[in-house]
Design a protein around this motif. Structure first.
Motif, mmCIF file in Angstrom:
data_model
loop_
_atom_site.group_PDB
_atom_site.id
_atom_site.type_symbol
_atom_site.label_atom_id
_atom_site.label_comp_id
_atom_site.label_asym_id
_atom_site.label_seq_id
_atom_site.Cartn_x
_atom_site.Cartn_y
_atom_site.Cartn_z
ATOM 1 N N UNK A 92 13.082 -28.337 2.579
ATOM 2 C CA UNK A 92 12.014 -28.355 3.678
ATOM 3 C C UNK A 92 12.604 -27.786 4.777
ATOM 4 N N UNK A 93 13.800 -28.006 4.817
ATOM 5 C CA UNK A 93 14.622 -27.380 5.973
ATOM 6 C C UNK A 93 14.588 -25.809 5.929
ATOM 7 N N UNK A 94 14.957 -25.325 4.858
ATOM 8 C CA UNK A 94 14.780 -23.995 4.613
ATOM 9 C C UNK A 94 13.385 -23.386 4.625
ATOM 10 N N UNK A 95 12.354 -24.197 4.143
ATOM 11 C CA UNK A 95 10.845 -23.900 4.455
ATOM 12 C C UNK A 95 10.664 -23.863 5.860
ATOM 13 N N UNK A 96 11.239 -24.515 6.638
ATOM 14 C CA UNK A 96 10.795 -24.576 8.162
ATOM 15 C C UNK A 96 11.480 -23.471 8.575
ATOM 16 N N UNK A 97 12.671 -23.008 8.253
ATOM 17 C CA UNK A 97 13.546 -21.870 8.725
ATOM 18 C C UNK A 97 12.553 -20.574 8.431
ATOM 19 N N UNK A 98 11.916 -20.476 7.243
ATOM 20 C CA UNK A 98 11.236 -19.396 7.041
ATOM 21 C C UNK A 98 9.914 -19.360 7.844
ATOM 22 N N UNK A 109 21.966 -17.868 -2.313
ATOM 23 C CA UNK A 109 21.918 -17.980 -0.610
ATOM 24 C C UNK A 109 21.556 -16.497 -0.115
ATOM 25 N N UNK A 110 22.259 -15.459 -0.678
ATOM 26 C CA UNK A 110 21.889 -14.133 -0.338
ATOM 27 C C UNK A 110 20.605 -13.762 -0.567
ATOM 28 N N UNK A 111 19.923 -14.225 -1.678
ATOM 29 C CA UNK A 111 18.721 -13.711 -2.052
ATOM 30 C C UNK A 111 17.627 -14.755 -1.601
ATOM 31 N N UNK A 112 18.141 -15.566 -0.619
ATOM 32 C CA UNK A 112 17.152 -16.703 -0.469
ATOM 33 C C UNK A 112 15.908 -15.923 0.456
ATOM 34 N N UNK A 113 14.636 -16.571 -0.114
ATOM 35 C CA UNK A 113 13.239 -16.362 0.602
ATOM 36 C C UNK A 113 12.496 -17.336 0.028
ATOM 37 N N UNK A 114 11.107 -17.266 0.554
ATOM 38 C CA UNK A 114 10.223 -18.499 0.404
ATOM 39 C C UNK A 114 9.866 -18.431 -1.125
ATOM 40 N N UNK A 115 9.955 -17.449 -1.767
ATOM 41 C CA UNK A 115 9.523 -17.371 -3.272
ATOM 42 C C UNK A 115 10.726 -17.730 -4.081
ATOM 43 N N UNK A 116 12.173 -17.770 -3.454
ATOM 44 C CA UNK A 116 13.355 -18.105 -4.388
ATOM 45 C C UNK A 116 13.822 -19.514 -4.042
ATOM 46 N N UNK A 117 13.188 -20.344 -3.337
ATOM 47 C CA UNK A 117 13.582 -21.588 -2.981
ATOM 48 C C UNK A 117 13.644 -22.473 -4.021
ATOM 49 N N UNK A 118 12.396 -22.528 -4.605
ATOM 50 C CA UNK A 118 11.923 -23.644 -5.939
ATOM 51 C C UNK A 118 12.766 -22.856 -7.196
ATOM 52 N N UNK A 119 12.579 -21.571 -7.453
ATOM 53 C CA UNK A 119 13.290 -20.881 -8.370
ATOM 54 C C UNK A 119 14.597 -20.534 -8.617
ATOM 55 N N UNK A 120 15.204 -20.376 -7.572
ATOM 56 C CA UNK A 120 16.718 -20.031 -7.644
ATOM 57 C C UNK A 120 17.601 -21.148 -6.710
#
Length: 152
Positions: free
Chosen positions: A53-59, A16-27
């Motif tokens: 998808x919600x997190x992708x929308x946030x980014x 959750x702390x390291x969440x970014x567009x690149x870590x959505x799928x991997x982490x």
């Protein structure tokens, strides 16, 4: 004595702390069960695909969104609590607020439910002029009268 934080909660907090567009799928994705239920003040979502998808929308909507986990606690029956700070920019204005997540895990240590608690009236609705006036009026009507408040 404080109980140690279980691995499943610590791993989710780190993702959750390291969440970014690149870590959505991997982490993040591997930590979510397929039938996850996610809820915040604006959304009630069922399923891993829609949650991601919600997190992708946030980014896509916010600039530099970042969660910082300030504290964690362990509840009963595979439930954990994360107290966090959310920093982001929207329309070139930096904003920040704190919130809490109740996170329930399945027997495999994957998230089956994530419910966010934070105050949308204070952090979103109050940014809209007409709503800000209505909220101020409601606060004045519902607050303890000043003469009844004790002073420290």
């Amino acid at each position: 004595m404080v109980d140690p934080i279980p691995e499943w909660l610590a791993a989710y907090a780190q993702a959750y702390e390291n969440l970014n567009q690149n870590t959505l799928q991997s982490d993040l994705s591997p930590l979510l069960c397929e039938q996850i239920y996610f809820e915040d003040p604006f959304n009630r979502i069922h399923g891993k695909t829609d949650t991601l998808s919600l997190f992708e929308h946030m980014f896509a909507t916010l600039q530099a969104p970042k969660f910082t986990v300030l504290d964690m606690a362990v509840g009963q029956n595979g439930t954990g609590y994360l107290y966090w700070r959310f920093d982001f920019r929207y329309r070139h204005r930096t904003q920040q607020f704190d919130g809490m997540s109740k996170v329930a895990f399945d027997t495999d240590g994957r998230v089956r439910s994530h419910i966010d608690y934070w105050d949308p009236a204070k952090h979103v609705y109050s940014q809209i002029p007409i709503l800000r006036s209505l909220l101020r009026f409601a606060e004045q009507r519902l607050a303890l009268p000043q003469k009844c408040k004790t002073r420290a």
